[in-house]
Design a protein around this motif. Structure first.
Motif, PDB file in Angstrom:
ATOM      1  N   UNK A   6       4.769   5.339  -5.410  1.00  0.00           N
ATOM      2  CA  UNK A   6       5.211   5.792  -6.639  1.00  0.00           C
ATOM      3  C   UNK A   6       4.212   6.574  -7.342  1.00  0.00           C
ATOM      4  N   UNK A  25       5.546   9.927  -9.458  1.00  0.00           N
ATOM      5  CA  UNK A  25       5.553  10.263 -10.774  1.00  0.00           C
ATOM      6  C   UNK A  25       4.392  11.341 -10.919  1.00  0.00           C
ATOM      7  N   UNK A  29      -0.716  10.613 -13.750  1.00  0.00           N
ATOM      8  CA  UNK A  29      -0.434   9.920 -12.322  1.00  0.00           C
ATOM      9  C   UNK A  29      -1.050  10.721 -11.426  1.00  0.00           C
ATOM     10  N   UNK A  67       3.933   1.564  -1.031  1.00  0.00           N
ATOM     11  CA  UNK A  67       4.758   1.486  -2.162  1.00  0.00           C
ATOM     12  C   UNK A  67       3.959   2.076  -3.390  1.00  0.00           C
ATOM     13  N   UNK A  68       2.661   1.653  -3.363  1.00  0.00           N
ATOM     14  CA  UNK A  68       1.898   2.183  -4.424  1.00  0.00           C
ATOM     15  C   UNK A  68       1.675   3.727  -4.427  1.00  0.00           C
ATOM     16  N   UNK A  98       1.066  -1.365   0.087  1.00  0.00           N
ATOM     17  CA  UNK A  98       0.261   0.118   0.139  1.00  0.00           C
ATOM     18  C   UNK A  98       0.775   1.216   0.119  1.00  0.00           C
TER      19      UNK A  98
END
Lengths: 287, 283
Positions: free
Chosen positions: A30, A34, A262, A26-27, A24
């Motif tokens: 990232x 971005x 993003x 990490x998502x 969670x």
């Protein structure tokens, strides 16, 4: 030797136990990595409330208000259709359905949850869309309304199954108490069982709506994908999710367009996070 | 007008029944329409041939193979992690703050929109790790997406094994891991298989996570390695129904039928296994 082996295994188990938290975070990281770059060229306020989305014009106009409103309109439509029907169906299954058809009914509704969204999108395109076009005499059937109807069917399995759990978990003594006072079955459902399971039903509704906001393929295939501020439910609209799915293929990695998509992902992640945490609180309240 | 509770009840129950029909009938119709219109397209050639004439004719073989590769990759990644995570939650975790956060993380992982998984896979696997658009990137993305399904169903299975089984094993001198390995896991295997199959069904049907991480628009050959792009059934259905004009209706329905049958078949197996193991349970 055995001690060492078990030591390794138990630590592996602990690491995997923490994996969900890791993913969670990490998502989110990232998406931030971005997505935040887009705010070098457009302020967060102009991004969220800007009225035009022309990501490949020069200079790009990156306002996602039309997309937010598109998502909200389709979601509201789907909620209006799916909440009453879904909750009513849950009551029917939990309280009224004869035991013989109860299990097949539940299995059938789980079946609906399992049908891939691209298949539902396809079926919507070939059946629902022409039908809406004809019924309202429109130039195109690819409208917010078609999207709402299709999405309602994707929300219903979630609503029915979680609401049914909540209704089923109301203690039997409540029901018996109401019967003993001379209440009919319907009066008992309305005055005792529904209020007693209200927090679970609320959670069911929220999770159903969460599914609708995040739904991508079906909505992209049948809402017409036009990024304008919607003023009617009978015109093509475009949602946050469909924008990402439709445009990411063409966006150059590292371009403003890429960052902006993003950033939309961040918005979606935050919305789904808020919905899931709140629904979880409601689900735990009842215990 | 006198208030008649019995009549009110009759009307209310009828409306509830109507609501149920409003869900069940369209679901039945969807399934029937796809079967009736898709069945004529299905033959051996359709299933085993390459697509031809810009996907307007020929078969869907590479898309089927691509989906199988993706699903296998996702399971290889997600099953060990998911199973160990479930063992942690069921056997080791104490009622504390950390456990609460883990459970919340699982709920959130399950709720992240599928297209956001696609973005994540693109940013992490395709761009950051430089795997490119490949079966590896797509499998890992799908694997993370089905993790919550595997954890939740496996955990339920593990927790349904009676506490006394563990106590007997421990009292015979077995260590905690031996108890889990030889007593708890064998008794929970039905639920674990169910979760795995449900995960497979979900991974096979999702489109948005593979859009930017692996899916090839038109690739009439089989992938050679895990660093190749691949076609996949759900994405193929999407392209032939929205991106390619003048595709024979029959081909679209046929593809939809193959995908739907594949996914529903997985779910059916899962239901049957769950039922079998429930019946076999002696406690």
């Amino acid at each position: 030797m055995r001690k060492i082996k078990e030591f390794i295994i138990e630590n592996l188990i602990l690491i995997c136990g923490l994996a969900s938290i890791f993913f969670v975070v990490l998502i989110f990281l990232f998406l931030l990595k971005e997505g935040l770059s887009v705010f070098k060229i457009v302020s967060p306020l102009n991004f969220l409330f800007g009225k035009s989305w022309y990501p490949i014009s020069e200079p790009p106009q990156l306002g996602i208000l039309p997309l937010i409103l598109g998502s909200m309109m389709v979601t509201a439509g789907a909620a209006i259709i799916s909440i009453p029907i879904g909750v009513a169906c849950a009551v029917y299954i939990a309280e009224i359905a004869p035991p013989k058809i109860k299990e097949p009914l539940k299995a059938g509704i789980e079946l609906l949850a399992a049908i891939p969204s691209v298949v539902l999108g396809f079926i919507g395109m070939v059946t629902l869309v022409p039908w809406v076009k004809q019924l309202f005499n429109l130039p195109t059937g690819l409208t917010a309304l078609s999207g709402s109807i299709m999405l309602a069917f994707m929300a219903m399995p979630t609503i029915v199954s979680i609401a049914e759990d909540a209704l089923y978990s109301v203690p039997k003594s409540y029901k018996e108490g109401a019967f003993a006072l001379g209440a009919t079955h319907w009066q008992t459902i309305k005055r005792v069982i529904l209020p007693a399971s209200s927090s679970g039903i609320l959670a069911a509704v929220m999770l159903g709506i969460g599914r609708v906001i995040g739904e991508t393929m079906a909505v992209m295939m049948i809402t017409g994908n036009s990024a304008v501020i919607p003023h009617s439910i009978l015109i093509p609209i475009r949602t946050l999710t469909a924008t990402i799915a439709a445009e990411m293929g063409e966006a150059v990695v590292g371009s403003e367009h890429y960052f902006a998509l993003f950033a939309i992902g961040i918005v979606l992640f935050v919305i789904s996070f808020a919905i899931n945490v709140t629904a979880d609180l409601f689900l735990h309240k009842k215990q | 007008m006198t208030h008649n509770p019995i009549r009110t009840q009759k009307i209310a129950f009828f409306l509830l029944f109507l609501a149920t029909l409003l869900i069940v009938v369209p679901v039945g119709l969807i399934v029937v329409i796809i079967i009736v219109k898709g069945l004529p397209a299905i033959n051996w050639q359709f299933l085993t041939d390459m697509p031809r004439q810009g996907m307007r004719a020929g078969g869907i073989f590479p898309a089927i193979v691509g989906t199988i590769y993706l699903v296998l990759g996702a399971i290889i990644f997600a099953l060990p992690i998911g199973l160990l995570a479930a063992i942690y939650l069921s056997e080791y975790a104490k009622e504390n703050y950390l456990t609460r956060i883990i459970k919340l993380a699982i709920v959130n992982l399950a709720g992240v929109p599928s297209v956001v998984y696609g973005l994540f896979g693109l940013a992490l696997f395709v761009v950051f790790f430089k795997f490119g658009a490949s079966i590896l990137s797509g499998s890992l993305t799908l694997g993370i997406m089905i993790l919550p399904i595997i954890i939740t169903t496996s955990r339920e299975a593990l927790e349904s094994v009676p506490q006394s089984f563990r106590e007997v094993s421990l009292s015979l001198g077995a260590s905690k891991w031996q108890t889990i390995r030889h007593t708890v896991l064998p008794n929970a295997i039905g639920g674990i298989i169910t979760g795995t199959i449900l995960g497979i069904g979900r991974a096979a049907g999702e489109t948005a996570p593979i859009l930017f991480t692996v899916a090839a628009f038109y690739l009439p050959r089989l992938p050679q390695s895990i660093f190749d792009q691949a076609m996949a059934l759900p994405y193929h259905l999407y392209t032939i129904s929205t991106q390619v004009p003048n595709v024979d209706e029959k081909v679209r329905y046929g593809t939809a039928l193959v995908l739907m049958v594949l996914v529903l078949f997985m779910n059916l197996i899962a239901i049957v296994i769950r039922y079998r193991f429930r019946k076999k349970k002696k406690w």
